[in-house]
Design an enzyme around this catalytic site. Structure first.
Site, PDB file in Angstrom:
ATOM      1  N   HIS A 245       1.088  -1.246  -0.205  1.00 49.69           N
ATOM      2  CA  HIS A 245      -0.016   0.118  -0.155  1.00 49.69           C
ATOM      3  C   HIS A 245       0.814   1.370  -0.034  1.00 49.69           C
ATOM      4  O   HIS A 245       1.968   1.279   0.478  1.00 49.69           O
ATOM      5  CB  HIS A 245      -0.868   0.231   1.143  1.00 49.69           C
ATOM      6  CG  HIS A 245      -2.103   0.872   1.065  1.00 49.69           C
ATOM      7  ND1 HIS A 245      -1.881   2.319   1.547  1.00 49.69           N
ATOM      8  CD2 HIS A 245      -3.285   0.827   0.494  1.00 49.69           C
ATOM      9  CE1 HIS A 245      -3.296   2.913   1.147  1.00 49.69           C
ATOM     10  NE2 HIS A 245      -3.949   1.923   0.532  1.00 49.69           N
ATOM     11  N   GLU A 304      -7.801  -5.225  -0.326  1.00 51.44           N
ATOM     12  CA  GLU A 304      -8.266  -6.151  -1.435  1.00 51.44           C
ATOM     13  C   GLU A 304      -8.364  -7.773  -1.033  1.00 51.44           C
ATOM     14  O   GLU A 304      -8.956  -8.395  -1.931  1.00 51.44           O
ATOM     15  CB  GLU A 304      -7.498  -5.975  -2.570  1.00 51.44           C
ATOM     16  CG  GLU A 304      -7.405  -4.455  -3.048  1.00 51.44           C
ATOM     17  CD  GLU A 304      -8.888  -3.719  -3.745  1.00 51.44           C
ATOM     18  OE1 GLU A 304      -9.898  -4.536  -3.035  1.00 51.44           O
ATOM     19  OE2 GLU A 304      -8.880  -3.153  -4.801  1.00 51.44           O
TER      20      GLU A 304
HETATM   21  N1  ACO Z   1       4.120  -7.678  -4.513  1.00 53.78           N
HETATM   22  C1  ACO Z   1       5.310  -7.540  -4.735  1.00 53.78           C
HETATM   23  N2  ACO Z   1       6.154  -6.740  -4.680  1.00 53.78           N
HETATM   24  C2  ACO Z   1       5.617  -5.347  -4.147  1.00 53.78           C
HETATM   25  C3  ACO Z   1       4.221  -5.395  -4.194  1.00 53.78           C
HETATM   26  C4  ACO Z   1       3.385  -6.412  -4.258  1.00 53.78           C
HETATM   27  N3  ACO Z   1       2.055  -6.463  -4.100  1.00 53.78           N
HETATM   28  N4  ACO Z   1       3.973  -3.913  -3.839  1.00 53.78           N
HETATM   29  C5  ACO Z   1       5.188  -3.342  -3.768  1.00 53.78           C
HETATM   30  N5  ACO Z   1       6.212  -4.061  -4.060  1.00 53.78           N
HETATM   31  C6  ACO Z   1       7.377  -3.816  -4.367  1.00 53.78           C
HETATM   32  C7  ACO Z   1       7.635  -2.983  -5.718  1.00 53.78           C
HETATM   33  O1  ACO Z   1       8.128  -3.847  -6.632  1.00 53.78           O
HETATM   34  C8  ACO Z   1       8.789  -2.264  -5.236  1.00 53.78           C
HETATM   35  O2  ACO Z   1       9.784  -3.053  -5.230  1.00 53.78           O
HETATM   36  P1  ACO Z   1      11.515  -2.223  -5.752  1.00 53.78           P
HETATM   37  O3  ACO Z   1      11.500  -0.887  -5.059  1.00 53.78           O
HETATM   38  O4  ACO Z   1      12.543  -3.385  -5.651  1.00 53.78           O
HETATM   39  O5  ACO Z   1      11.350  -1.704  -7.139  1.00 53.78           O
HETATM   40  C9  ACO Z   1       8.454  -1.788  -3.708  1.00 53.78           C
HETATM   41  O6  ACO Z   1       7.742  -2.885  -3.371  1.00 53.78           O
HETATM   42  C10 ACO Z   1       7.934  -0.227  -3.595  1.00 53.78           C
HETATM   43  O7  ACO Z   1       6.802  -0.323  -4.590  1.00 53.78           O
HETATM   44  P2  ACO Z   1       6.125   1.032  -5.143  1.00 53.78           P
HETATM   45  O8  ACO Z   1       5.547   0.691  -6.561  1.00 53.78           O
HETATM   46  O9  ACO Z   1       6.954   2.232  -4.945  1.00 53.78           O
HETATM   47  O10 ACO Z   1       4.833   0.930  -4.008  1.00 53.78           O
HETATM   48  P3  ACO Z   1       3.685   2.029  -4.204  1.00 53.78           P
HETATM   49  O11 ACO Z   1       3.302   2.539  -2.934  1.00 53.78           O
HETATM   50  O12 ACO Z   1       3.530   2.786  -5.618  1.00 53.78           O
HETATM   51  O13 ACO Z   1       2.629   0.986  -4.430  1.00 53.78           O
HETATM   52  C11 ACO Z   1       0.708  -0.269  -4.647  1.00 53.78           C
HETATM   53  C12 ACO Z   1       1.478   0.663  -3.889  1.00 53.78           C
HETATM   54  C13 ACO Z   1       0.315   0.223  -5.916  1.00 53.78           C
HETATM   55  C14 ACO Z   1      -0.492  -0.552  -3.888  1.00 53.78           C
HETATM   56  C15 ACO Z   1       1.665  -1.689  -4.489  1.00 53.78           C
HETATM   57  O14 ACO Z   1       1.800  -2.113  -3.350  1.00 53.78           O
HETATM   58  C16 ACO Z   1       0.899  -2.756  -5.537  1.00 53.78           C
HETATM   59  O15 ACO Z   1       1.007  -2.803  -6.634  1.00 53.78           O
HETATM   60  N6  ACO Z   1       0.134  -3.807  -4.992  1.00 53.78           N
HETATM   61  C17 ACO Z   1      -0.607  -4.676  -5.418  1.00 53.78           C
HETATM   62  C18 ACO Z   1      -1.810  -4.245  -6.107  1.00 53.78           C
HETATM   63  C19 ACO Z   1      -2.956  -3.987  -5.210  1.00 53.78           C
HETATM   64  O16 ACO Z   1      -3.088  -5.010  -4.158  1.00 53.78           O
HETATM   65  N7  ACO Z   1      -3.629  -3.056  -5.087  1.00 53.78           N
HETATM   66  C20 ACO Z   1      -4.673  -2.583  -4.236  1.00 53.78           C
HETATM   67  C21 ACO Z   1      -4.195  -1.595  -3.380  1.00 53.78           C
HETATM   68  S1  ACO Z   1      -5.250  -0.985  -1.972  1.00 53.78           S
HETATM   69  C22 ACO Z   1      -6.510   0.146  -2.877  1.00 53.78           C
HETATM   70  O17 ACO Z   1      -6.006   0.887  -3.628  1.00 53.78           O
HETATM   71  C23 ACO Z   1      -7.815   0.036  -2.766  1.00 53.78           C
END
Ligand code: ACO
Length: 362
Positions: A245, A304
């Protein structure tokens, strides 16, 4: 400049506060724990208070929502074959765009009523069934399930949907709510804010994740497979849906509220216990693997993950989950749009041009 506007403050709000370090969500002075057992109508009354002329109490809100549902049923006549062939969220978006774009409480009830009526109607049309008319004497969640199945749901099932709608009703300045406020800042109507916000919600990084959570559970199949499947997915560079998140660095409090509702459904036999056991195993395996692989970036369960189990057990098809999310979040979008309108100045940030400059004339 922070990528993704992380840590940028773009609004003041009395509506909700997301504390990502403590894992707390406050909605108008109440913690999510206090609200999770309440009716959706109560939380709509809470969110709308002060943002329209003479907002009624929760019973008045219930009557307004019932009237909104009844008016929206006329719109189901417009569900033609082209709409039936669209993803449910896209079809709902088309139909919401047909509503008058006003700013008053009636428009708010029309939008909330339409969000509740159109999704079950489209789901049924996709299954070759006729839409079921809303019943004004039923509570909002009970009526949604009655329009989905054609029967009267159990109190536990209706309570689970209430918990879900309340849990997702508002959540700070997330991508779709920010969108709603940007649109409201141009003085477009509530309908425009809601249609734009729904468009932002549908992406898999925001509200489109719970369907893929079920795809992941199906792909894993059995608890013994969880570790190998997750390791392979992360090796490919995939993200695990339902984890991570932007704001929360600890467990999303909404995940706990929803897991508790899922547990209650399991106790009533409304959820297959092997499905629940699989989800718990996947959760535990994913958390252990993510902690090992990303020691500097806490990644925990988000809203989710258990949403997926809850909505599946209530009978919603996974491709429609985002549209069900919108049934709850529409309340927050409307309240934020009205709050924006109260103290409005056009939202118009700047960008830094990094492209080429015109060549100076020779
Ligand atoms: N699985 C694996 N790795 C992840 C995940 C995940 N679910 N989420 C983040 N990471 C990793 C990224 O790959 C990144 O790694 P890196 O630094 O080695 O490249 C690091 O964690 C940071 O990720 P960001 O993209 O900077 O995180 P951001 O804050 O932009 O993303 C998000 C948040 C979009 C929710 C992300 O965690 C994600 O894609 N989750 C999966 C999709 C999901 O569950 N969405 C629902 C969110 S809740 C809602 O909106 C209602």
């Amino acid at each position: 400049m922070e990528s993704g506007l992380e840590d940028v403050v773009a609004a003041e709000t009395v509506l909700s506060d997301v504390d990502g370090k403590r894992g707390e969500l406050i909605i108008r002075g109440f913690s999510l724990d206090e609200l999770a057992g309440r009716r959706f109508e109560d939380v709509v009354a809470l969110l709308f208070g002060g943002f329209f002329d003479a907002v009624p109490d929760a019973d008045g809100i219930a009557r307004g929502l019932a009237a909104g549902r009844q008016r929206a049923f006329a719109e189901t006549a417009a569900i033609d074959d082209r709409l039936v062939n669209l993803p449910t969220t896209d079809a709902v978006r088309v139909l919401l765009a047909r509503l008058p774009d006003a700013d008053d409480l009636d428009a708010a009830f029309a939008l909330l009523g339409a969000a509740a009526v159109l999704t079950p109607a489209i789901i049924r049309r996709k299954a070759g069934l006729a839409p079921v008319a809303p019943r004004p004497e039923l509570g909002h969640s009970t009526d949604i399930l009655s329009m989905l199945t054609g029967g009267v749901p159990s109190a536990v099932a209706a309570g689970a949907l209430d918990t879900y709608l309340v849990t997702v009703a508002d959540h700070g300045l997330n991508a779709s709510t920010f969108t709603a406020r940007v649109v409201a800042s141009t003085r477009a109507g509530l309908g425009s804010s809601v249609v734009a916000a729904l468009s932002a919600l549908k992406g898999p990084l925001h509200g489109g994740a719970p369907g893929p959570v079920l795809d992941m559970l199906d792909g894993i199949g059995t608890p013994e497979n969880a570790v190998a499947w997750i390791e392979a997915a992360l090796d490919r560079g995939d993200r695990l849906m339902g984890f991570g998140h932007r704001i929360y660095r600890v467990r999303d409090p909404r995940a706990d509220a929803l897991k508790a509702a899922v547990r209650r459904m399991a106790a009533e036999g409304d959820i297959d216990p092997t499905r629940f056991a699989l989800a718990e195993s996947v959760e535990a395996a994913a958390l252990a693997i993510l902690t090992r692989r990303k020691p500097d970036r806490p990644l925990d369960v988000n809203v989710e993950f258990y949403t997926a189990l809850l909505l599946e057990a209530l009978g919603f098809p996974r491709e429609a989950f985002t549209a069900v999310f919108a049934m709850g979040r529409t309340a927050g979008w409307i309240a934020h749009a009205r709050e924006q309108a109260q103290t409005n100045r056009l939202i118009r940030p700047q960008s830094i041009y990094v492209g080429p400059r015109p060549r100076a004339a020779a």
